[in-house]
Structures are given as structure tokens and as C-alpha cells.
Design an enzyme around this catalytic site. Structure first.
Site, short mmCIF file in Angstrom:
data_model
loop_
_atom_site.label_atom_id
_atom_site.label_comp_id
_atom_site.label_asym_id
_atom_site.label_seq_id
_atom_site.Cartn_x
_atom_site.Cartn_y
_atom_site.Cartn_z
N THR A 7 49.51 52.18 35.09
CA THR A 7 50.42 51.26 35.78
C THR A 7 50.48 49.93 35.06
OG1 THR A 7 50.95 50.23 37.92
CG2 THR A 7 48.63 50.32 37.33
N ASP A 68 52.27 57.33 42.44
CA ASP A 68 53.63 56.99 42.81
C ASP A 68 53.66 56.87 44.32
OD1 ASP A 68 56.17 56.30 41.78
OD2 ASP A 68 57.00 58.12 42.63
N TYR A 150 57.06 46.24 50.26
CA TYR A 150 57.53 46.27 51.64
C TYR A 150 56.45 45.84 52.64
CZ TYR A 150 61.20 49.12 49.45
OH TYR A 150 62.22 49.57 48.64
N ASP A 151 55.32 45.33 52.16
CA ASP A 151 54.21 44.97 53.05
C ASP A 151 54.61 44.04 54.21
OD1 ASP A 151 52.34 46.53 51.82
OD2 ASP A 151 51.42 44.93 50.66
P1 IMP Z 1 55.55 52.74 42.66
O1 IMP Z 1 56.63 53.54 42.05
O2 IMP Z 1 54.38 53.52 43.06
O3 IMP Z 1 55.21 51.53 41.85
O4 IMP Z 1 56.07 52.16 44.04
C1 IMP Z 1 57.43 52.08 44.30
C2 IMP Z 1 57.75 50.89 45.15
O5 IMP Z 1 57.18 51.08 46.43
C3 IMP Z 1 57.20 49.54 44.67
O6 IMP Z 1 58.08 48.93 43.78
C4 IMP Z 1 57.08 48.77 45.95
O7 IMP Z 1 58.32 48.21 46.30
C5 IMP Z 1 56.75 49.85 46.95
N1 IMP Z 1 55.31 49.94 47.17
C6 IMP Z 1 54.39 50.68 46.50
N2 IMP Z 1 53.17 50.49 47.01
C7 IMP Z 1 53.32 49.61 48.03
C8 IMP Z 1 52.42 49.01 48.93
O8 IMP Z 1 51.21 49.22 48.92
N3 IMP Z 1 52.96 48.16 49.83
C9 IMP Z 1 54.29 47.88 49.89
N4 IMP Z 1 55.17 48.39 49.05
C10 IMP Z 1 54.69 49.26 48.13
#
Ligand code: IMP
Length: 192
Positions: A7, A68, A150-151
Site C-alpha cells: 500500500t 482492499d 468514510y470514517d
Molecule cells: P482501498 O482500495 O482499500 O484503499 O480502499 C478504498 C477506499 O475505501 C479508500 O479510498 C477509502 O475511501 C475507503 N476506506 C478504506 N478503508 C477505510 C477505513 O478504514 N475507513 C474509511 N474509509 C475507508
């Protein structure tokens, strides 16, 4: 022991470092000299997690894990889901994506949502997947300053505060990612 987390996201890296409590050294893509964006073109969270882990294995020859995550909202038929990172379009901010969800949820009474994280691990050329899920509901307005993504609008079931109000100490024990990481760590402790 070093573990590579595929990441670029410093928030996620810090969350992981907090969760493993020093039992492993977590390196991220920057630490291994990978500056490029790894393609995430699958239609599933599991597919994307595997794609990222395989990329690191193939290009850097390292065992690693990738995650993901998606926010799945019942009233939006599971959206943004696998599109959570770019829901408002390519190159948009966390706030843009959150505001799009808020707009789409304006007239919805069913506020149920969940975060799902899939972690893909490649270890000695074998692939393993772990999934963590946390149920909750979406507020109409953002609350809190901690966390990311989105926390500020996600309130986990059983709590009155959002992830962004609860802060890292609580979030990193109960979150979707924490639940997947606990499985990853259990597995690694038995295996290594
Ligand atoms: P990713 O592809 O795993 O990086 O996550 C996709 C998207 O989900 C991120 O860009 C965030 O907007 C959202 N996201 C991922 N993990 C979290 C979290 O722990 N809290 C809130 N939003 C999250």
C-alpha cells in the site's frame, strides 16, 4: 521479521503498525522503493487484493500482503463497494467520495452499511485470503476528525460515535481491517 504491506496509504500503514504491536516490522511500498500505482482492475475486493499482492511478488520478489476495502451500503445496492476509492471519479478526494454517498443517501431511511476488508497474503508462493467485516449505519452529516475515508459518516453497530469520533485506539481494535488483520496474524503465528 519484515512484512511488506502493498500500500501507498500512510493511514493504513500506521493502522497496521499499531495493530501488530511490534510483533512484525511493517514495510510499505515506499519502503521497498515502489513508487508506481499498482493496478486494481478487478470487480471484487478479493480480486484487487490478490492483484496488488501478486504485483509485488512478481516485480520485487517479496512475500507480502495487500488489502482492499469497500463500504457497502444496503440502500445503494452495495455501492460504492469496490469503487469506494474513486466513487466520485478518478483523482477525487475522500471528501468528494463521502459527499457523493451523502447526497445519494439523502432520502433513504434504510441507513445500514458495512465495511469489508479482504487481505491477500502471498507466502512461499502460496496465496491466502482473510476477510473482516463490520456492520453499522450511515449518518446524514460527517462527525469527528480522526481516521480517513468514510470514517466521519460510519457509526459501527453498538456505538454512538462514528469511527472518526472514536479515534484510532478504538477503531484499530474493532474495524473491518482489524478483524482481517487478526486472522492474518493468527495464521502467521501458527505458520512461522
Ligand atoms: P482501498 O482500495 O482499500 O484503499 O480502499 C478504498 C477506499 O475505501 C479508500 O479510498 C477509502 O475511501 C475507503 N476506506 C478504506 N478503508 C477505510 C477505513 O478504514 N475507513 C474509511 N474509509 C475507508
Amino acid at each position: 521479521m519484515n512484512l511488506v504491506f502493498a500500500t501507498h496509504n500512510i493511514h493504513k500503514t500506521n493502522e497496521l503498525r499499531d495493530m501488530v504491536e511490534g510483533r512484525f516490522t511493517i514495510l510499505n511500498l515506499k519502503d521497498i522503493g515502489c513508487e508506481e500505482d499498482i493496478p486494481e482492475t478487478s470487480s471484487t475486493l478479493k480480486g484487487n487484493a490478490l492483484q496488488k499482492a501478486r504485483f509485488v511478488r512478481e516485480h520485487y520478489g517479496l512475500d507480502c500482503f495487500a488489502d482492499d476495502t469497500g463500504l457497502l451500503v444496503d440502500a445503494l445496492s452495495g455501492r460504492p463497494g469496490v469503487f469506494s476509492a474513486r466513487y466520485a471519479g478518478e483523482g477525487t478526494t475522500y471528501e468528494d467520495n463521502m459527499n457523493k454517498v451523502l447526497r445519494e443517501m439523502q432520502d433513504k431511511t434504510n441507513r445500514a452499511a458495512r465495511f469489508i476488508t479482504v487481505i491477500a497474503l502471498i507466502l512461499n508462493n502460496e496465496e491466502y485470503c482473510f476477510e473482516g467485516c463490520i456492520e453499522g449505519d450511515l449518518l446524514a452529516k460527517p462527525r469527528g476528525r480522526h481516521g480517513f475515508g468514510y470514517d466521519p459518516i460510519f457509526r459501527p453497530t453498538g456505538y454512538t460515535q462514528t469511527f472518526a469520533e472514536l479515534g484510532d485506539a478504538v477503531k484499530n481494535k474493532i474495524s473491518h481491517r482489524a478483524l482481517a488483520v487478526y486472522q492474518l496474524l493468527d495464521f502467521l503465528f501458527k505458520k512461522l
